[in-house]
Design a protein around this motif. Sequence first.
Motif, PDB file in Angstrom:
ATOM      1  N   CYS A  27       0.827  -1.208   0.000  1.00  0.00           N
ATOM      2  CA  CYS A  27       0.000   0.000   0.000  1.00  0.00           C
ATOM      3  C   CYS A  27       0.861   1.257   0.000  1.00  0.00           C
ATOM      4  N   TYR A 104      -4.191  -0.018   6.626  1.00  0.00           N
ATOM      5  CA  TYR A 104      -2.848  -0.579   6.800  1.00  0.00           C
ATOM      6  C   TYR A 104      -2.915  -2.078   7.084  1.00  0.00           C
ATOM      7  N   LEU A 110       4.129  -1.255   3.354  1.00  0.00           N
ATOM      8  CA  LEU A 110       3.881   0.098   2.863  1.00  0.00           C
ATOM      9  C   LEU A 110       5.103   0.547   2.081  1.00  0.00           C
ATOM     10  N   ALA A 126       1.902   3.014   9.803  1.00  0.00           N
ATOM     11  CA  ALA A 126       1.950   1.665   9.222  1.00  0.00           C
ATOM     12  C   ALA A 126       2.787   0.735  10.099  1.00  0.00           C
ATOM     13  N   VAL A 133       8.157  -1.404   6.050  1.00  0.00           N
ATOM     14  CA  VAL A 133       8.077  -0.274   5.141  1.00  0.00           C
ATOM     15  C   VAL A 133       9.295  -0.258   4.224  1.00  0.00           C
TER      16      VAL A 133
END
Length: 174
Positions: A27, A104, A110, A126, A133
Amino acid sequence: MHNPVDTEFFAPEPRATALPKDSVGICFAGRFSWEKGADVIVAALPRLMAEHPDLRFSLAGDSGADTQGRSYLDLLTEKLSAIGALSRFACHPSLPYHQMPEFYRRHDLLVSSTRFESFGMTIVEAQACGLPVVAAAVGGVPEVMKDGETGLLVNGHDPEQFYQAMKRLVADHH
């Protein structure tokens, strides 16, 4: 220092069922613009999605335009359509803040390719929800992430480097 994220609101929970069980969800949250590195994602993500038919991508935010006035969202959807992956993409242009933790939690990582960031609130949110990430090592981002532990930091904005970092985390997920 005061924690700017409500860790009771943004907290890990079992993955929501919005994505197929065996899929991997990536995302992006925020304005999908040049400043936030939309061009990097437009260049790197379709290749990764072409290689991984179980990969899904979701965007929470509105779209900016490139120097020719074309929407980054339109550029991404054109590339995803060309590889037959458009059905694995979801855009939520005006997701209310109270729905962000669930957004999330429906994903596995992410990506934040921002060109400048003083803090990186979406990165912290997140991570608080349990997501690793992939982020550009700019501004305050290296202060809120531990490279190799909470995700992967990328120096610069080379789409190939972002592709490689996302590919590594997708492989770790399998």
